[in-house]
Design a protein around this motif. Sequence first.
Motif, mmCIF file in Angstrom:
data_model
loop_
_atom_site.group_PDB
_atom_site.id
_atom_site.type_symbol
_atom_site.label_atom_id
_atom_site.label_comp_id
_atom_site.label_asym_id
_atom_site.label_seq_id
_atom_site.Cartn_x
_atom_site.Cartn_y
_atom_site.Cartn_z
ATOM 1 N N MET A 263 0.829 -1.214 0.000
ATOM 2 C CA MET A 263 0.000 0.000 0.000
ATOM 3 C C MET A 263 0.861 1.261 0.000
ATOM 4 O O MET A 263 0.516 2.272 -0.619
ATOM 5 N N VAL A 332 -7.643 6.883 -3.132
ATOM 6 C CA VAL A 332 -7.726 5.666 -2.325
ATOM 7 C C VAL A 332 -8.214 4.492 -3.177
ATOM 8 O O VAL A 332 -7.675 3.382 -3.113
ATOM 9 N N GLU A 333 -9.232 4.754 -3.993
ATOM 10 C CA GLU A 333 -9.739 3.680 -4.868
ATOM 11 C C GLU A 333 -8.661 3.172 -5.812
ATOM 12 O O GLU A 333 -8.489 1.970 -6.000
ATOM 13 N N THR A 336 -5.974 1.288 -3.882
ATOM 14 C CA THR A 336 -6.513 0.007 -3.403
ATOM 15 C C THR A 336 -6.498 -1.019 -4.524
ATOM 16 O O THR A 336 -6.072 -2.169 -4.331
ATOM 17 N N GLU A 340 -4.011 -4.261 -4.030
ATOM 18 C CA GLU A 340 -4.622 -5.570 -3.737
ATOM 19 C C GLU A 340 -4.036 -6.688 -4.605
ATOM 20 O O GLU A 340 -4.181 -7.859 -4.294
ATOM 21 N N LYS A 354 -10.109 -6.560 -0.340
ATOM 22 C CA LYS A 354 -10.098 -5.242 -0.977
ATOM 23 C C LYS A 354 -10.686 -4.170 -0.042
ATOM 24 O O LYS A 354 -10.121 -3.081 0.114
ATOM 25 N N ASN A 355 -11.795 -4.531 0.582
ATOM 26 C CA ASN A 355 -12.459 -3.564 1.455
ATOM 27 C C ASN A 355 -11.590 -3.215 2.679
ATOM 28 O O ASN A 355 -11.597 -2.077 3.159
ATOM 29 N N ILE A 357 -8.299 -3.201 2.679
ATOM 30 C CA ILE A 357 -7.228 -2.330 2.180
ATOM 31 C C ILE A 357 -7.755 -0.892 2.062
ATOM 32 O O ILE A 357 -7.103 0.061 2.521
ATOM 33 N N ARG A 358 -8.944 -0.782 1.481
ATOM 34 C CA ARG A 358 -9.554 0.540 1.337
ATOM 35 C C ARG A 358 -9.708 1.209 2.712
ATOM 36 O O ARG A 358 -9.328 2.358 2.907
ATOM 37 N N TYR A 361 -6.457 2.503 4.215
ATOM 38 C CA TYR A 361 -6.126 3.806 3.613
ATOM 39 C C TYR A 361 -6.986 4.912 4.216
ATOM 40 O O TYR A 361 -6.487 5.971 4.616
#
Lengths: 367, 367
Positions: A263, A332-333, A336, A340, A354-355, A357-358, A361
């Motif tokens: 990240m 962020v999107e 991410t 990922e 994924k969620n 990781i988002r 951030y």
Amino acid sequence: MNLQFYMPTKVVMGKDCVRQNAVQLTALGTKALIVTGAHSAKANGSMDDVIAALRENGKQYAVYDKVMANPTIACCYDGAKVAKEEKADFIIAIGGGSPMDAAKGIALLACQDIAEENLFSGKYGENVLPMAFIPTTAGTGSEVTPYSVLINHKVKSKTSISSPLLFPKLSLLDAKYTMNMPMHTTVNTAIDALSHAVEGMLTVRATSVTDILAAESIRCISGRFEALKSGKLTYEDREQLLYGSMLAGMVIAHTGTTAVHAMGYSLTYFKNVDHGRANGLLLAEFLRFISCSRPDLTNAVLKPMGYSSIDQFSHTLNELLEKKELLTKEEVEQYTAISERAKSIPNSKVVPEKNDIRNIYLKSFNL
Amino acid sequence: MNLQFYMPTKVVMGKDCVRQNAVQLTALGTKALIVTGAHSAKANGSMDDVIAALRENGKQYAVYDKVMANPTIACCYDGAKVAKEEKADFIIAIGGGSPMDAAKGIALLACQDIAEENLFSGKYGENVLPMAFIPTTAGTGSEVTPYSVLINHKVKSKTSISSPLLFPKLSLLDAKYTMNMPMHTTVNTAIDALSHAVEGMLTVRATSVTDILAAESIRCISGRFEALKSGKLTYEDREQLLYGSMLAGMVIAHTGTTAVHAMGYSLTYFKNVDHGRANGLLLAEFLRFISCSRPDLTNAVLKPMGYSSIDQFSHTLNELLEKKELLTKEEVEQYTAISERAKSIPNSKVVPEKNDIRNIYLKSFNL
């Protein structure tokens, strides 16, 4: 118990160790290519010591000092071309992670014709120029790892070449070269090293050996939190940071890293955030994510710091990192989606989706 | 901080690791000389696993199974002759300290003509047969050291060949081979390993890294004191002992040993006392000698055992070692005179003088 331990690099640490080990340093070949950045090695005395060591042992050398921060693939090919033109038969890298990581790529490419598309394949021949490394920051640990982390525009991130060939033969660690490091570099590199030790403990590849090395590294580095906050570091503080950084390098040489690094690479690639700082910005929230299902792991990480909660750790990181960068939700999107896919994502004992990781951030940047 | 760390041996530990790493094991050459003792490797399954690994990778082998307990210099020359006759280009040693230590001498002498009077000089050429080691006891640590300890009749003791050439390339540790080790061997080898870790912490060459490895080793081994006393060891106990022993080997690879080993060699040479037992008989009184001037050191050693006094440790050792050998005061004089000349005497942080050595012997044997 399943365990692997492989650390072929000889590490020598101590004041004036470059001059004191000049014979060993220069025994790796007949002509050295000194790989470094534009300035710091000349300013902190390390370059002078290396050149004196080479001269007193009758060895020739050439200098490749074009390594930039966050070195590129092109830089490695360029350096390898110079190594071949100069007929250098060993490499001495001086500097922080950038010159050391570039030097590994150069050492490999000087001996093997590897097309760029195969550079990260992990499939190489047997030849590499022998390397000696002299770290002048206390963060990367590259002096004891088999990794060369390079900017990879194809994936808009940083990618690692990983091969046992990339272990240096010798690393010489003298804290005197780090005495005049700028304070922000000192803090960022210390956090980088801390992040290596912490992440190492959270990986699926952590072993009993890496855990004790990581705990010792965390103890050494966190013991200097107050000195880092004050901006006043003694020689001993610098030495403990350099030692802790080397130990953390030994850890990730075995364990690899986690989502924090993956990240963080986006922050570096897109926002030019220093690598260590990037890890530091994300580390506390990653720990919080881990602690939801594995509080035992986060406790093991916090204990050598003398902390009992992630909040305490987060508070310290915030003090050290000061004002955070501004990030948009769109960024962020994007980050991410890129991170990922990184190899280090499935490497942690709790794998972030994924969620997750988002959210790491978002929380890290108070969004 | 002055520190050296060098551990080029790749260590792989785990159940069935010999078969699982057969390619790596057999990649060291085309024809192996398997160096072992007469019996145990055949009985515990390790020899079968090694031979299967060699066969499935199409490698030839010969067997040299004449290594005796406490191997002699002559055994190394004899084994080297066989290696040359058989045109073996790598060595696989299987067994306890004796086959591994002999294998190192054999690997060296198979490549270099070294006269007996120069064998302990430390001055050798560059060639040695690559070695893979499979320890089947949990004590010696030889699988990760650069030492070959041999009976040396000239000095009526055991003497070490010490050279970085003697690090094995690969060590494969599988506790299943130690499951049926006789109980007295299990105890003696565990005490040997413990002694390595303890002595390592008391040497002038101890570093921060060796101290954390030593403390971890002491924790692993002392955690099995009760199992050792009961004579009932689970697979996990055996694994912890094997792991602790390997860590202790990494320690002494850097630190060397102390008077305990030097003094123990006389007990082995003259009274045929098993090496680990010999160390165990002397260890508590050596600690008591150290504690007179450096109680901090003995506390650091006792802490990972969970002990607060040398008496507690001494009591445990006495329980494990049971009835001690009888020694005369004349023997003590003879052994004192021999061991005071050993290289390891000045290696401890508190150097014992002749009278101290005598007293450690006397107290250890209740004289």
